[in-house]
Design a protein around this motif. Sequence first.
Motif, PDB file in Angstrom:
ATOM      1  N   GLN A 290     -37.501  13.747 -25.844  1.00  0.00           N
ATOM      2  CA  GLN A 290     -37.780  12.399 -25.366  1.00  0.00           C
ATOM      3  C   GLN A 290     -38.600  12.447 -24.086  1.00  0.00           C
ATOM      4  O   GLN A 290     -38.533  13.394 -23.320  1.00  0.00           O
TER       5      GLN A 290
ATOM      6  N   TYR B 221     -32.706  17.058 -28.938  1.00  0.00           N
ATOM      7  CA  TYR B 221     -32.983  15.622 -29.002  1.00  0.00           C
ATOM      8  C   TYR B 221     -33.444  15.081 -27.647  1.00  0.00           C
ATOM      9  O   TYR B 221     -34.474  14.430 -27.556  1.00  0.00           O
ATOM     10  N   THR B 222     -32.682  15.361 -26.579  1.00  0.00           N
ATOM     11  CA  THR B 222     -33.039  14.785 -25.281  1.00  0.00           C
ATOM     12  C   THR B 222     -34.279  15.441 -24.687  1.00  0.00           C
ATOM     13  O   THR B 222     -35.041  14.795 -23.982  1.00  0.00           O
TER      14      THR B 222
ATOM     15  N   LEU C 250     -35.137  18.083 -18.521  1.00  0.00           N
ATOM     16  CA  LEU C 250     -35.545  16.774 -19.046  1.00  0.00           C
ATOM     17  C   LEU C 250     -36.587  16.094 -18.159  1.00  0.00           C
ATOM     18  O   LEU C 250     -36.935  14.939 -18.382  1.00  0.00           O
TER      19      LEU C 250
ATOM     20  N   GLY D 185     -23.023  12.578 -27.705  1.00  0.00           N
ATOM     21  CA  GLY D 185     -24.118  13.486 -27.995  1.00  0.00           C
ATOM     22  C   GLY D 185     -25.245  13.414 -26.996  1.00  0.00           C
ATOM     23  O   GLY D 185     -26.038  14.338 -26.896  1.00  0.00           O
ATOM     24  N   ARG D 186     -25.351  12.318 -26.248  1.00  0.00           N
ATOM     25  CA  ARG D 186     -26.422  12.213 -25.266  1.00  0.00           C
ATOM     26  C   ARG D 186     -25.879  12.160 -23.841  1.00  0.00           C
ATOM     27  O   ARG D 186     -26.502  12.671 -22.926  1.00  0.00           O
ATOM     28  N   THR D 187     -24.736  11.550 -23.632  1.00  0.00           N
ATOM     29  CA  THR D 187     -24.188  11.410 -22.285  1.00  0.00           C
ATOM     30  C   THR D 187     -23.480  12.692 -21.865  1.00  0.00           C
ATOM     31  O   THR D 187     -22.599  13.183 -22.558  1.00  0.00           O
ATOM     32  N   ASP D 188     -23.864  13.218 -20.708  1.00  0.00           N
ATOM     33  CA  ASP D 188     -23.217  14.393 -20.127  1.00  0.00           C
ATOM     34  C   ASP D 188     -22.077  13.877 -19.255  1.00  0.00           C
ATOM     35  O   ASP D 188     -22.284  13.486 -18.104  1.00  0.00           O
TER      36      ASP D 188
ATOM     37  N   LEU E  11     -38.319  10.309 -21.104  1.00  0.00           N
ATOM     38  CA  LEU E  11     -37.274   9.369 -20.695  1.00  0.00           C
ATOM     39  C   LEU E  11     -37.802   8.066 -20.087  1.00  0.00           C
ATOM     40  O   LEU E  11     -38.198   8.021 -18.919  1.00  0.00           O
TER      41      LEU E  11
ATOM     42  N   SER F  69     -30.344  18.818 -24.813  1.00  0.00           N
ATOM     43  CA  SER F  69     -30.310  19.195 -26.231  1.00  0.00           C
ATOM     44  C   SER F  69     -31.724  19.075 -26.783  1.00  0.00           C
ATOM     45  O   SER F  69     -32.623  18.544 -26.124  1.00  0.00           O
TER      46      SER F  69
ATOM     47  N   HIS G  94     -27.943  12.887 -18.889  1.00  0.00           N
ATOM     48  CA  HIS G  94     -28.087  13.253 -20.294  1.00  0.00           C
ATOM     49  C   HIS G  94     -27.719  14.712 -20.514  1.00  0.00           C
ATOM     50  O   HIS G  94     -28.008  15.569 -19.683  1.00  0.00           O
ATOM     51  N   VAL G  95     -27.117  14.967 -21.653  1.00  0.00           N
ATOM     52  CA  VAL G  95     -26.888  16.324 -22.120  1.00  0.00           C
ATOM     53  C   VAL G  95     -28.257  16.924 -22.418  1.00  0.00           C
ATOM     54  O   VAL G  95     -29.157  16.225 -22.894  1.00  0.00           O
TER      55      VAL G  95
END
Length: 163
Positions: free
Chosen positions: A82, A78-79, A103, A7-10, A84, A76, A73-74
């Motif tokens: 953040q 969520y990301t 991001l 869900g977070r790692t692209d 980072l 989204s 990171h994907v």
Amino acid sequence: MGNFFPGRTDHELLTQLALSPAAEEVVIFGCSEEVSTRLQPLISGRQVRLLGKRPLAEIARIVGSKTVLAVPHVVSDYTVSQDLMKAYQGAALGMRVLLPYELFPAGLGPDQALALGPGVKVDDVLDGAFARGGLNPAEVDAFMANNSWERRAQQVRELLDES
């Protein structure tokens, strides 16, 4: 460096980075079993090291003058929400940071970070980052002074005083 989780790692971006001919060596700190399983068949013959978690101090000793910290990171909700921490840590260690443009942290400027966006080739951005090299000590000191917890607390006080 950091944690890789669904869900977070692209994984597509991570693969592009790992296979880029622009990089002489790729080191992935905090590599999860999932990431290792996905990349292992692709990296045969490449200079890619998949390592577990390491303390930041150890990573700092390994970082070379042309090291780039990539944040795969994907994009989204969520990301995007953040700020980072890894990007700030990378700049504080003197590394240029490479991440999706959506991001891009507000506290980083074009001197510290490079953005990947639609139509931008990972290899071209990496070539540019490597050509520029790491941040010089004066840039690192200025970055850390402008992004310290003390400075952030001061900014909050200033905002409260204005209201």
